[in-house]
Design an enzyme around this catalytic site. Structure first.
Site, short mmCIF file in Angstrom:
data_model
loop_
_atom_site.label_atom_id
_atom_site.label_comp_id
_atom_site.label_asym_id
_atom_site.label_seq_id
_atom_site.Cartn_x
_atom_site.Cartn_y
_atom_site.Cartn_z
N HIS A 9 0.81 -1.23 0.00
CA HIS A 9 0.00 0.00 0.00
C HIS A 9 0.83 1.27 0.00
CE1 HIS A 9 -3.94 -1.92 0.90
NE2 HIS A 9 -3.18 -2.82 1.48
N LYS B 249 -8.24 13.73 4.53
CA LYS B 249 -7.32 12.59 4.50
C LYS B 249 -6.33 12.79 5.64
CE LYS B 249 -6.31 13.97 0.21
NZ LYS B 249 -6.52 12.71 -0.49
N ARG B 250 -5.52 11.78 5.93
CA ARG B 250 -4.50 11.98 6.95
C ARG B 250 -3.63 13.18 6.60
NH1 ARG B 250 -4.03 8.21 11.35
NH2 ARG B 250 -2.07 9.28 11.76
N LYS C 44 0.90 14.42 1.02
CA LYS C 44 -0.47 14.72 0.57
C LYS C 44 -0.65 16.22 0.33
CE LYS C 44 -2.35 10.72 3.08
NZ LYS C 44 -3.03 9.87 2.08
N THR D 219 -8.46 6.60 -1.93
CA THR D 219 -9.82 6.06 -2.07
C THR D 219 -10.84 7.16 -1.80
OG1 THR D 219 -9.56 5.21 0.18
CG2 THR D 219 -9.36 3.63 -1.62
N LYS E 51 -14.58 8.26 -3.55
CA LYS E 51 -15.82 8.57 -2.82
C LYS E 51 -16.35 9.94 -3.24
CE LYS E 51 -13.81 5.91 0.86
NZ LYS E 51 -12.92 5.93 2.04
C1 26W Z 1 4.05 0.87 9.96
C2 26W Z 1 3.45 2.20 9.82
C3 26W Z 1 2.52 2.20 8.69
C4 26W Z 1 1.16 2.14 8.93
C5 26W Z 1 0.28 2.14 7.87
C6 26W Z 1 2.99 2.25 7.39
C7 26W Z 1 2.12 2.24 6.35
C8 26W Z 1 0.76 2.19 6.58
C9 26W Z 1 -0.23 2.15 5.45
C10 26W Z 1 0.31 1.30 4.33
C11 26W Z 1 -0.63 3.51 5.02
C12 26W Z 1 -1.87 3.49 4.19
O1 26W Z 1 -2.96 3.56 4.71
N1 26W Z 1 -1.71 3.47 2.86
C13 26W Z 1 -2.80 3.83 1.99
O2 26W Z 1 -3.48 2.66 1.54
C14 26W Z 1 -4.62 3.02 0.79
C15 26W Z 1 -5.36 1.74 0.47
O3 26W Z 1 -4.64 0.98 -0.46
C16 26W Z 1 -4.24 3.80 -0.44
O4 26W Z 1 -5.40 4.20 -1.12
C17 26W Z 1 -3.43 5.03 -0.05
O5 26W Z 1 -2.95 5.68 -1.21
C18 26W Z 1 -2.27 4.63 0.82
O6 26W Z 1 -1.58 5.76 1.30
#
Ligand code: 26W
Length: 821
Positions: free
Chosen positions: A363, A555-556, A561, A663, A667
């Site tokens: 992701h 979004k976060r 971003k 995503t 929406k």
């Molecule tokens: C370990 C810390 C950590 C926690 C969460 C690293 C990375 C993440 C996730 C991978 C972050 C995340 O939410 N990624 C998002 O995933 C969505 C679903 O596929 C995508 O639409 C977003 O672009 C992506 O940033």
């Protein structure tokens, strides 16, 4: 004799009876004096009663038919509220509303009182929730596994414009949706050491001894699909102490000491880590990952053993396991441990089973988000797993890598499961690719970059293992539930089948030219804007006009971003209004929603800056209604459901190559908000679908970003070359907004002295120009509505039903199994 079941009919009378029974007998309250919460719980339970039989039936049919099931392993599920979703999906919305109203209760009020189930950070967690909805809707046999966090993502408050975090006790009063399953409790091990033993033939085997035990209690949440009788479950593990064990081994006669161990054990499922891109290597996080993975695998293996008497080689034909990012990747060495150490399989056979069972979704391309665990920590917590990882690595490097690139140590270094430079670390992404038969990216561009960059060497070795599966969203929650008015208008025009087959939305295309339809579509949008204006008034104390253009970035909060690029444009507009009070631009409301990771200093500085600019702009009489800026606190799923239907413009402005998919972009487009965005993530595919005339694309492409960085990007060049940009930045870093010129120095330094890592300055002018085009386009309201309708009509591709069916076909090889009533 089996007693007759209680009345679980779907008539108004039946529902009234059920709800009243729960008020009286489950909650022990008088109907006359029951609290709002009592009515909400009783209503949830009445609905739950009507779906539980289908959950049991789905499970039985899946077991009896012996089909393969998918097990979705995710550390996050951002479910939001469940009642309205379950009512709409099960077709019980109208009758429940009627039943409650006959008892003097307002369903809408009850719906608003439900706390969000916020067991996730952002995109990845919400994707898992959308997938659960689609899996039940399209009749796929599935189980979601995760952690039963006592505290979800923190609640956000602004104090003097700064983010303050509070714990989110979402189930302080219990939750009517979850059911404890003590008979499926699991016991797992941690820490300890490994001893090598030899059998009668002198062959070695390994025992993991002197470990600490932890119990996992599963909680099941039924997942109700739309117009389907498949009810899958989400199974969340709660950590508990293994008290007996404590008394035997650790407790030297001290009762209180033993209870302290119990408290420590229970911290494992206490709280969701609020980071959504940086890994900080905390021991508790690794323990959380292993805890839920070990419980889930034990559960899957238990089901395999009781259901069938099949050889282990058949395991993959019964179980597919999807890894939602690398967070559950320790499942790979755990399954190896089960098969080799506990079940006595040969290494090669076990490895073959593993690869056939697992698949992995990546992701993110952000380097700081790639999980790595220090070898010393890993060894302490999971000594046997580290050994297994070493063995996997050695065989891989000696066979596959040496076979393809003989003698190439550079390749070995880059592909190794162990990072050796700057300390030794286990690379969870490499482990995930190697232990799986399929690795997917979440949008076409993202997958291309995975193959070309992040996993280039793996792609060279195993090209057939990589594929793209573009993300999707459930159109039930993100249209039918959050925008029932638009849902009804669409259904009136083209029938209701779009809710199950989103491609049918294309039939709306001709309605974009129908003036009457446009007018109704516009009226619905305006209704949502008026409602959101009330929310803004209540939450922020700012009065906004529903006739302004609602420009939304939700979004976060993250530098990539680029909420700060949005801010630069806002401050530029503010200056322009002051410099040129007669300038003709359409009034605009900039709306933000975003949480920053509590330890992410610059993100918090950006939040503060947006709030400080908002405070000035909103109270400047020279600006009047032309410009408003609001930052809604505590952005979460239920707030998104209010903002999205009311948005005119969707900000998707990440630096090209950084947002894997996005995503929220889907929406917002679905709800008729036009995108202003870069060619990043799924924006690229949204443009393909809606047509370039119905979207505002600007900024550097991935290739241009790479070229610019290669030639040496210097933000000062842009600063000196563009007076407006210079004035904007200087103004933000003056004392104008807070009285303290130092306040936003971190932001200024990041943009200038620290090299502007996400190229805000390079994209500034193209962004400002694109915003001018938006303004011009909005002046023709009727044409804008046409574009909005075409967005709704053309984003059917982004239904998570389509995504999930692609996973089922290309990765999991799952059959659809219809469950009858
Ligand atoms: C370990 C810390 C950590 C926690 C969460 C690293 C990375 C993440 C996730 C991978 C972050 C995340 O939410 N990624 C998002 O995933 C969505 C679903 O596929 C995508 O639409 C977003 O672009 C992506 O940033």
């Amino acid at each position: 004799m089996i007693p007759a079941p209680c009345d679980l009919g779907n008539s108004t009378e039946s529902l009234k009876n059920s709800i009243i029974n729960h008020v009286r007998f489950t909650l022990g309250a008088y109907v006359e004096s029951a609290s709002q919460n009592d009515w909400w719980v009783a209503t949830c339970l009445a609905i739950r009663d009507r779906v539980m039989d289908h959950a049991t039936k789905s499970r039985t049919i899946h077991r009896q038919s012996g089909v393969r099931r998918v097990h979705y392993l995710s550390l996050e599920y951002l479910m939001g509220r469940l009642l309205e979703n379950n009512l709409r999906n099960s077709g019980l919305y109208d009758v429940t509303k009627q039943a409650l109203s006959e008892m003097g209760k307002d369903l809408d009020e009850l719906l608003e009182s439900e706390p969000d189930m916020g067991l996730g950070n952002g995109g990845l967690g919400r994707l898992a929730a959308c997938f659960m909805d689609s899996l039940s809707t399209v009749n796929l046999p599935a189980i979601g596994y995760g952690i039963h966090y006592e505290f979800g993502l923190f609640r956000q408050e602004f104090i003097n414009g700064r983010q303050v975090e509070h714990p989110d006790a979402w189930m302080r009063d219990g939750s009517p949706w979850k059911i404890a399953r003590p008979s499926y409790r699991q016991s797992i091990q941690l820490y300890g050491r490994v001893v090598q033993k030899f059998d009668d033939y002198g062959r070695p085997h390994y025992e993991w001894v002197e470990t600490k035990q932890l119990l996992g209690l599963p909680w099941d949440i039924p997942i109700v699909g739309y117009d389907s009788h498949t009810v899958n479950v989400l199974r969340l593990w709660q950590a508990q102490a293994d008290e007996d064990f404590n008394f035997q081994v650790f407790n030297e006669g001290s009762y209180v000491e033993a209870l302290r161990d119990k408290a420590i054990a229970e911290t494992v499922s206490k709280v969701l880590y609020p980071n959504d891109s940086t890994e900080n290597g905390k021991e508790l996080r690794l323990v959380q990952q292993y805890f839920f993975v070990a419980c889930s695998l034990a559960d899957i293996v238990r089901r395999f053993k009781v259901g069938y008497t099949l050889p282990w080689s058949e395991f993959p034909s019964k179980a597919a396991i999807q890894l939602n990012d690398t967070h559950p990747a320790v499942a790979i060495p755990e399954l190896m441990r089960i098969l080799v150490d506990l079940e006595g399989l040969e290494w090669e056979e076990a490895w073959d089973i593993c690869q056939k069972t697992f698949s992995y979704t990546n992701h993110t391309l952000l380097p700081e988000a790639l999980e790595m665990w220090s070898v010393s920590l890993f060894e302490r917590v999971l000594p046997r797993h580290l050994q297994i990882i070493y063995e996997i690595n050695q065989r891989f490097l000696e066979q596959d890598v040496e076979g393809k690139w003989p003698g190439d140590n550079e390749k070995k270094r880059s592909l190794s499961l162990i990072e050796e430079r700057g300390g030794r670390y286990v690379r969870m992404a490499n482990l995930s690719v190697l232990g799986s038969h399929a690795t997917n990216g979440v949008a076409a561009l993202h997958t291309r970059l995975l193959c070309e960059r992040l996993f280039a060497d793996f792609y060279a070795l195993y090209p057939d293992r990589f594929l793209n599966l573009t993300n999707g969203i459930t159109f039930r929650r993100w249209l039918d539930v959050c925008n029932p008015e638009l849902s009804a208008l669409i259904t009136e025009a083209i029938g209701k089948d779009w809710k199950k087959d989103a491609a049918l939305l294309r039939n709306l295309d001709p309605y974009a030219d129908d003036p009457a339809f446009r007018a109704r579509y516009a009226q619905i949008k305006r209704g949502h804007k008026a409602k959101l204006a009330e929310v803004i008034q209540a939450e922020c104390g700012v009065t906004v006009s529903p006739d302004a253009l609602f420009d939304v970035q939700i979004k976060r909060l993250h530098e990539y971003k680029r909420q700060h690029l949005n801010l630069l444009n806002i401050v530029t507009m503010y200056r322009e209004i002051l410099d040129n009070p007669d300038a003709d631009f359409h009034p605009r409301v900039f709306i933000f929603g975003a949480k920053a990771a509590p330890g992410y200093f610059l993100a918090k500085n950006i939040i503060h800056a947006i709030n400080a600019v908002a405070a000035k702009v909103n109270n400047d009489p020279r600006v009047g209604d032309k410009l408003k800026v609001v930052f809604l606190p505590n952005y979460r799923v239920s707030l998104a459901e209010k903002i999205i239907p009311a948005a005119d413009l969707s900000e998707q402005i990440s630096t090209a190559g950084k947002e894997a998919s996005g995503t929220g972009n889907m929406k917002l487009a679905l709800n008729g908000s036009l995108t202003i965005g870069t060619l990043d993530g799924a924006n690229v595919e949204i443009e393909e679908e809606v047509g370039s005339e119905n979207i505002f694309i600007f900024g550097l492409t991935v290739e241009e970003v790479t070229a610019l960085k290669a030639k040496g990007y210097n933000p000062w060049d842009y600063y000196w070359a563009n007076k407006k940009l210079r004035d904007t930045i200087d103004w933000i870093s003056s004392d104008y907004f807070t009285g303290n010129a130092e306040e936003f120095l971190p932001l200024r330094r990041s943009l200038l002295d620290h090299g502007d890592p996400y190229l805000c300055l390079a994209d500034y002018q193209p962004y400002v120009d694109a915003q001018a085009k938006v303004d011009a386009a909005y002046k023709d309201k009727d044409h804008w509505m046409k574009m909005a309708i075409l967005n709704t009509a053309r984003v059917g591709k982004f239904s998570s039903d389509r995504t999930i069916l692609e996973y089922a076909e290309k990765v999991w090889h799952l059959p659809q199994v219809v469950v009858n009533d």
